[in-house]
Design a protein around this motif. Structure first.
Motif, PDB file in Angstrom:
ATOM      1  N   GLN A 241      36.741  28.990  24.358  1.00 30.32           N
ATOM      2  CA  GLN A 241      37.284  29.070  23.008  1.00 30.32           C
ATOM      3  C   GLN A 241      37.888  27.726  22.595  1.00 30.32           C
ATOM      4  N   GLU A 242      38.638  27.132  23.518  1.00 22.73           N
ATOM      5  CA  GLU A 242      39.268  25.835  23.223  1.00 22.73           C
ATOM      6  C   GLU A 242      38.200  24.788  22.900  1.00 22.73           C
TER       7      GLU A 242
ATOM      8  N   LYS B 120      36.857  25.234  19.481  1.00 26.38           N
ATOM      9  CA  LYS B 120      37.771  24.750  18.434  1.00 26.38           C
ATOM     10  C   LYS B 120      37.583  23.257  18.158  1.00 26.38           C
ATOM     11  N   THR B 121      37.232  22.498  19.199  1.00 21.27           N
ATOM     12  CA  THR B 121      37.134  21.042  19.003  1.00 21.27           C
ATOM     13  C   THR B 121      36.052  20.677  17.995  1.00 21.27           C
TER      14      THR B 121
ATOM     15  N   ASN C  65      35.761  21.872  15.202  1.00 13.52           N
ATOM     16  CA  ASN C  65      36.321  21.901  13.850  1.00 13.52           C
ATOM     17  C   ASN C  65      37.171  20.676  13.567  1.00 13.52           C
TER      18      ASN C  65
END
Lengths: 516, 884
Positions: B564-565, B568-569, B571
């Motif tokens: 998930q992390e 996110k990158t 974005n």
């Protein structure tokens, strides 16, 4: 200022140092995995150089001599024991021992204990027709075949690695299904390439010898559980396509599932049906590609399941001429199909587990007569039957100076004279030294109850020490009888007939177990 | 004969503030250089040596001239030097004379420029014996009457630069009498009665470069005494620059003539203590540095343990006297300094030196430092007492490495309570140093796997420790960073913990959760939250590496969190190059954590499933990271792929088609050699796991690997790794490797040839290290091939290589010092050969030398190698006996 960067930081911070740590970790992982991988193959290859070519070709089957009652009692005991006790030496992977982790010689010894050791038949079991299975025994090298990790390994009776190759056995080659836990272990007779070519000459000879049986096409009665006709679907390239043939006589494990604690009848049934399942997925409909298929790029050697019958009169007769029938079929299929030269039959008690650990089991028996073996009597290195029966015994050392068989406990057949021991000297005559003798006019000696009492031995010379062990008593006895009063097929048939008659006509024996 | 051209305007324009004027001038200069090299040189020399020209253009003429003679890039430098070498001798002489005459001319900064150029010409000419009178010409300047200070200064500078150039040339260029004359001139310039401080400084600086050549002079006691006297007197010169330069000379002398120092240590101690206590900070720093240098030297001596090299144990002797001096400096902190990563002052330098003293003097340091610690660590009567508390804590933290854990165990146990309490100190500097010290305590005193020392952190003490550390994660960012490090070290200490559940287990989840929170902290008071993020992720990595079996479920739950992390990158705003770089770095850290998680889980059979349930997602994510860079391959993502293959095993095959383009790109990335190296390693991982499924790609892969092996653009560190990978592929491909065998055999025999040649002309350590890497690559490749082919095939295909390999083994056996890993691999390879090839015995017996036997004996005699190699030793012996 170089110290500035190091000040008060120790091993901390800076992304690059963390990344370096991960790189190092990855390198470690790669290094270890690489070493593990090469070590696996190293261990396997290592066992091969400790191989003992002599012992490999040697077929020292054995059977301690006893009276029938003793024999039956022992058979009964063994049956009982195996139901009560787990085998102390379990199959690869089942006893927590990964043989790949053992050192070379230890691993070799480990594999040497895996094959079931039959006795030689010197008298006929009373329940022959009802409780025994019979199978032809091809000439060749007995071996343990293990398919695992995308390779298939063949190991001799002494545990030495004979061959490593990809096969279509589950786990045995690239593209075969199953993960790490997928492995198979089979008990086979290996017919090597040159052996096979040589045997193609012999087949004709044998066909003539047992010619009257050659037209015995088993249809209906005594149907073997595996079809003997081999697929002719384009695989009939010439026999020069090479490769060896493994004749499967038993199964120890299939797809990681151990069968050593199952009765012989179940094992053979399982094997036959599993082989058919595997074949179901292949393009060949009538016959599994393993069975008689020709070697290909990922499949350098072929496997063939041997047929078996209940040891009824019909079954015994069929088994005794199976080699000739196979040879005939091979000739009819015009090459590509493996025929073989028969060397007697192999009998197993239907409930007998796959006995391991190196000792002989009375629930598996070997038998042959001149009708189904080229070598009823042992021959010397030149293929000549010597005048006197030869045997190999182990020197037991002082003070008894006895010479004995390889049985447990050893059967002492004689003692070395004092002056002989002195003459040889302790350097040449260490305990355990193998010596070759012949049995002279005095013959084998028995006690009143039929147990062995000794023999009239003449020293012939040192035996090849590398064969590993002396003869067992049942082998000595079988050869002894074969020279005087061989146990003929007729006697076996008669015993089976008598048993059938005894039990009345209610049973229909002799049908294939696989059809049940 | 090249005629000089007027270049003044051109040079002045090249310094014009107007960029257009400037670039036009630069263009013309480089055209001139290309079209008329001799004329160019003559013009620049004329400009430089012309008193009538402006100083600016003269100086620039000198610098341009210098750049035609030297470059940072080695191949460019060789090119430039060759070009100068081919210049007409008359012109060269003309330029040399112009340079020498410039030394005599005002102003001083042009003289200085001429000195720089002179040294560059000397660097080319002297090794070719082309400027025999250079040294004597320079020395004439020194003895001219009346003396001219400016000329003397520039001449001394020149001598220093020439020595510096000569030091970087391996062969001996200067004759002993030349060195003698240079040193005499230089040392004469250092005399206290030298009227010019500038000249004296130039002499002292020149000595730093000349010391290396002064071996003969340092052997002679009276000369040595004189040099040392001049240096020590320089340490109390009026001019601060001379005092600094004098201490720098002392570092050089210690490094080169350590053995000769005993007679001078009394005086050196006295002047250094005086400098630390009384002099300016810059001089004091150099004085502290002298002792740090001496520690480095004695640590090296202790490490090498060569009986021919004397260890005088100066440090052990000086500890009781030096430690109080340093401790006093610890209290001279600059407030707020703890937040500056690059801060450097006497307090920092003294703490660093104290740490080095502890490593060198070991247990002896403890009684010297502990009274100061216990007296001051709790001081709190005045507002300035934080300095004492911080100094005491820093001193304690500094001596944790070096003394035996036994000698410190009890002290550390008692200090733990104090340290934990100090994490609430009102002063942030004290909390920062306390957190650092706790980390050091864990690093050096906490090892649950070591049964020799009583456990420092037990189930009883851990709750308090955990509570304090978790609290610290919320402190100021620079303190939280140190707390992350401390958590990492705490976890590391439990790595060796045997059993289902380590004392850390009950806190495992809570600590990880808090670290995750810390990683996403954005602290307005501190711009640098990236550093906290990096540290928090690394602490998570350490936690995962140390996870005991009962916490593996928690580790398994981290996989989706980090996927998930990474998602996110994507974005992040990536308009600028800097922003894209930042994104790539964050993705790297996250892939790093993912890699550590997957590796940990894959080590335990039943936890592979924890990775596999996200298999498709993992691979999609990693592919997306790869796809995010256009011309490069993300190294961390590649390493993560490597770890992933072990969870997948053969199932990894299905990802091969989508990964392959990046694998290929990585193998072709010669610029970022680390990326290429990691990719080669991961290729090995993949091959071990998918085995023959790699076959469809092998033709191209082998082509790339072979190309890389032969290419000069490829960093040399990659080549041994490629050879090892040949072994990996041979091992898993078995018979299918045969089609590459001829090429690989040729590559290997070339590599062996290179290695044997290198071993014969053994140069520096760096070279030896590389040769050992190369050897390991070669040995691993052969082992893979022999075992991969197996008994029959290896005999058929590889037997012809055996004599070469034995010669290679002989070359290894002739090493003065044998490397364990190389020897083990080599003996195992000999074992492999004897196992799978028939009749190796006679070949071994017929080898030109039997140095290979040394390797076997080395393993037999070594306790730790015997276990791994005994099988091979036996196999070789059997083969040799059979040949007898």
């Amino acid at each position: 200022m170089s110290r500035r960067a190091a000040a008060k930081e120790g091993s901390s911070s800076a992304y690059t140092s963390f990344q370096q740590k991960r790189r190092a970790q990855a390198l470690d992982r790669q290094k270890n995995a690489r070493e593990d991988k090469v070590q696996q193959l190293r261990t396997l290859a290592l066992a091969a150089i400790q191989d003992d070519a002599e012992a490999m070709h040697e077929d020292t089957q054995q059977q301690p001599q006893n009276r029938q009652q003793q024999r039956h009692r022992r058979r009964g005991q063994q049956q009982q024991q195996q139901q009560e006790l787990p085998q102390d030496t379990q199959l690869y992977g089942m006893d927590g021992v990964n043989p790949l982790q053992l050192g070379g010689s230890m691993m070799k010894a480990y594999f040497a204990r895996q094959l079931m050791q039959p006795e030689w038949m010197s008298d006929i079991p009373q329940d022959l027709g009802s409780s025994w299975l019979v199978m032809p025994r091809p000439e060749g090298k007995r071996c343990l075949v293990i398919s695992t990790g995308n390779y298939t390994y063949a190991r001799s009776r002494t545990g030495a690695l004979l061959l490593r190759f990809p096969s279509k056995l589950p786990g045995g080659g690239p593209g075969t299904s199953g993960g790490e836990s997928c492995y198979c272990v089979l008990d086979c007779i290996l017919q090597e390439q040159e052996q096979r070519i040589q045997h193609q000459h012999n087949q004709q000879q044998q066909q003539q010898r047992v010619g009257m049986d050659a037209d015995m096409a088993p249809a209906g009665e005594s149907t073997p559980s595996q079809p003997q006709q081999h697929s002719a679907n384009g695989s009939s390239s010439s026999s020069s396509s090479g490769g060896c043939t493994f004749f499967i006589q038993d199964v120890l494990a299939w797809r990681g599932y151990s069968l050593v604690d199952c009765g012989a009848e179940f094992r053979l049934f399982w094997l036959a049906s599993k082989l058919q399942e595997e074949a179901g997925g292949s393009s060949s409909s009538s016959s599994w590609s393993l069975d008689g298929g020709n070697p290909g790029p990922s499949h350098s050697h072929r496997f063939k399941l041997l047929p078996y019958w209940h040891a009824t009169p019909d079954g015994l007769a069929a088994a005794a001429r199976a080699g000739a029938a196979a040879a005939a079929a091979a000739a009819a299929a015009a090459g590509g199909c493996p025929g073989y030269v028969q060397d007697g039959v192999y009998l197993r008690h239907v409930e007998g587990h796959y006995s391991q650990g190196g000792g002989c089991t009375p629930l598996a028996l070997l038998w042959k007569d001149a009708g189904c073996s080229r070598y009823l009597l042992d021959t010397d290195g030149d293929g000549v039957v010597p005048e006197f029966q030869q045997l190999v015994l182990a020197y037991q050392g002082p003070p008894t100076d006895g010479v004995a068989t390889a049985d447990e406990p050893p059967v002492v057949l004689g003692r070395l004279p004092q002056e002989f021991v002195q003459q040889m000297g302790p350097k040449l005559l260490r305990p355990g030294r193998l010596l070759r003798f012949s049995i002279r006019a005095g013959g084998l000696l028995f006690n009143a109850d039929g147990s062995p009492a000794g023999a009239d031995l003449a020293y012939e010379g040192p035996a090849n020490q590398r064969r590993g062990r002396a003869d067992v008593y049942t082998k000595v006895l079988f050869q002894w009888q074969a020279r005087r009063q061989p146990l003929q097929l007729e006697a076996l048939l008669a015993a089976a007939v008598a048993e059938q008659q005894q039990q009345g006509a209610g049973q229909q024996q002799g049908s294939s177990m696989a059809d049940d | 004969m090249a005629a000089p051209v007027e270049v003044t305007q051109l040079l002045l324009h090249a310094q014009d503030p107007d960029a257009n004027v400037r670039s036009l001038a630069e263009q013309k200069i480089s055209q001139f250089q290309e079209h008329d090299y001799p004329g160019f040189l003559a013009s620049l020399a004329a400009e430089l040596s012309s008193l009538a020209k402006p100083a600016d253009s003269r100086r620039l003429a000198g610098l341009v001239l210098k750049n035609t003679l030297d470059a940072k890039d080695e191949s460019r430098k060789a090119e430039l030097q060759a070009r100068w070498g081919a210049v007409d001798p008359t012109l060269k002489n003309q330029i040399r004379e112009a340079l020498l005459s410039t030394l005599q001319m005002e102003p001083q900064d042009v003289r200085h420029t001429a000195a720089l150029v002179l040294a560059k010409v000397a660097a080319i000419d002297l090794p070719r014996r082309e400027w025999p009178n250079l040294i004597s010409s320079l020395l004439a300047n020194m003895s001219a009457t009346p003396p001219h200070h400016g000329v003397r200064q520039a001449t001394l500078e020149t001598l220093g630069y020439v020595c510096e150039e000569m030091a970087s040339i391996n062969e001996e260029v200067l004759a002993p009498e030349q060195i003698n004359m240079v040193l005499t001139a230089v040392v004469a310039g250092m005399r206290p009665d030298e009227p010019s401080d500038d000249a004296r400084l130039a002499a002292t600086t020149a000595l730093q470069n000349a010391i290396e050549f002064a071996e003969h002079n340092f052997d002679n006691e009276s000369e040595r005494n004189y040099i040392m006297q001049m240096v020590c007197q320089g340490a109390s010169a009026r001019d601060e620059r001379i005092r600094i330069a004098s201490f720098t000379c002392l570092h050089e002398i210690a490094a080169n003539y350590y053995a000769k120092l005993p007679a001078y240590m009394g005086e050196v101690f006295a002047i250094s203590v005086k400098a630390i206590n009384e002099d300016s900070e810059d001089v004091g720093l150099q004085a502290v540095e002298f002792w740090s240098t001496l520690c480095d030297i004695e640590l090296d001596l202790a490490d090498e343990d060569d009986p021919a090299e004397i260890n005088h144990h100066f440090i052990k002797a000086v500890v009781p006297h030096l430690v109080p001096v340093l401790l006093k400096q610890l209290t001279k902190q600059d407030e707020g300094q703890e937040q500056e990563e690059t801060a450097w002052n006497l307090a920092m330098a003294s703490g660093t030196c104290l740490g080095l003293l502890a490593r060198t003097a070991e247990d002896a340091i403890v009684p010297q430092v502990m009274p100061f610690v216990t007296e001051n660590i709790g001081k709190n009567t005045t507002a300035e007492d934080w300095r004492l508390r911080e100094a005491a804590t820093f001193a304690f933290g500094s001596i944790l490495e070096g003394p035996s854990p036994r000698s410190l165990a009890e002290i550390v146990r008692q200090a733990m309570g104090f340290l934990l309490a100090a994490m609430k100190d009102p002063h942030p500097y004290v909390r920062d140093t306390t957190a650092w010290t706790i980390g050091r305590v864990f690093e050096f005193q906490h090892d649950a796997g070591n049964t020799d020392v009583p456990e420092l952190i037990t189930r009883e003490t851990l709750p308090q420790v955990a509570q304090v550390l978790l609290g610290g994660l919320g402190d100021q960012v620079h303190i939280a960073v140190r707390v992350c490090d401390a958590i990492g070290r705490l976890a590391e200490g439990f790595t060796g913990y045997a059993g289902q559940s380590s004392p850390l287990s009950p806190f495992f989840k809570e600590i990880i959760t808090n670290l995750l929170n810390a990683s996403s902290r954005s602290d307005p008071s501190h711009g640098d939250s990236t550093r906290l993020q990096i540290s928090a992720f690394e602490a998570i990595n350490d936690m995962v590496r140390a996870a005991s079996p009962d916490t593996l479920d928690t580790v398994g739950q981290l996989t989706p969190v980090f996927l998930q992390e990474i998602a996110k990158t994507f974005n992040m705003v990536t308009a600028s190059g800097e922003q894209r770089e930042k994104q790539a770095e964050l993705q790297g850290q996250l892939c790093g954590v993912l890699q550590v998680i997957m590796q940990k889980l894959s080590e335990v059979e039943q936890y592979k499933a924890a990775v596999l349930q996200y298999a498709d997602q993992i691979m999609e994510t990693l592919l997306r990271v790869f796809g995010n860079q256009t011309c490069s391959v993300h190294e961390e993502a590649m390493l993560a792929v490597g770890a992933f293959t072990y969870a997948c095993g053969r199932q990894f095959t299905k990802y091969l088609p989508s990964l392959y383009p990046y694998l290929k790109m990585g193998l072709m990335n010669h610029q970022e050699w680390q990326v290429c190296l990691s990719t080669v390693g991961v290729l090995g991982d993949i091959s071990r796991n998918v085995e023959t499924d790699l076959l469809p790609y092998c033709d191209e892969i082998m082509q790339l690997l072979i190309h890389n092996l032969g290419s000069n653009d490829v960093h040399r560190s990659i080549k041994p790794q490629i050879l090892s990978t040949f072994g990996d592929l041979a091992l898993v491909l078995g018979d299918s490797f045969e089609k590459y065998l001829e090429t690989v055999k040729r590559m290997l025999s070339q590599a062996m040839h290179l290695s044997v040649m290198q071993a014969q002309s053994s140069a520096d350590d760096d070279f030896l290290d590389y040769n050992n890497e190369l050897r390991i690559g070669i040995l691993e490749a052969y082992s893979g091939i022999f075992q991969g082919l197996g008994p029959g095939k290896a005999d058929l295909q590889m037997k012809s290589e055996v004599p070469l390999i034995i010669e290679f083994a002989n070359s290894i056996g002739r090493d003065a010092t044998l490397d364990d890993t190389v020897v083990r691999n080599c003996v195992n390879l000999l074992g492999d050969i004897c196992t799978v090839v028939n009749h190796v015995g006679p070949i071994l017996r017929q080898a030109r030398t039997n140095d290979w036997e040394k390797l076997l004996n080395y393993c037999s005699d070594s306790g730790h190698l015997l276990g791994d190699t005994e099988w091979a030793i036996n196999a070789v012996h059997t083969a040799v006996e059979q040949a007898a």
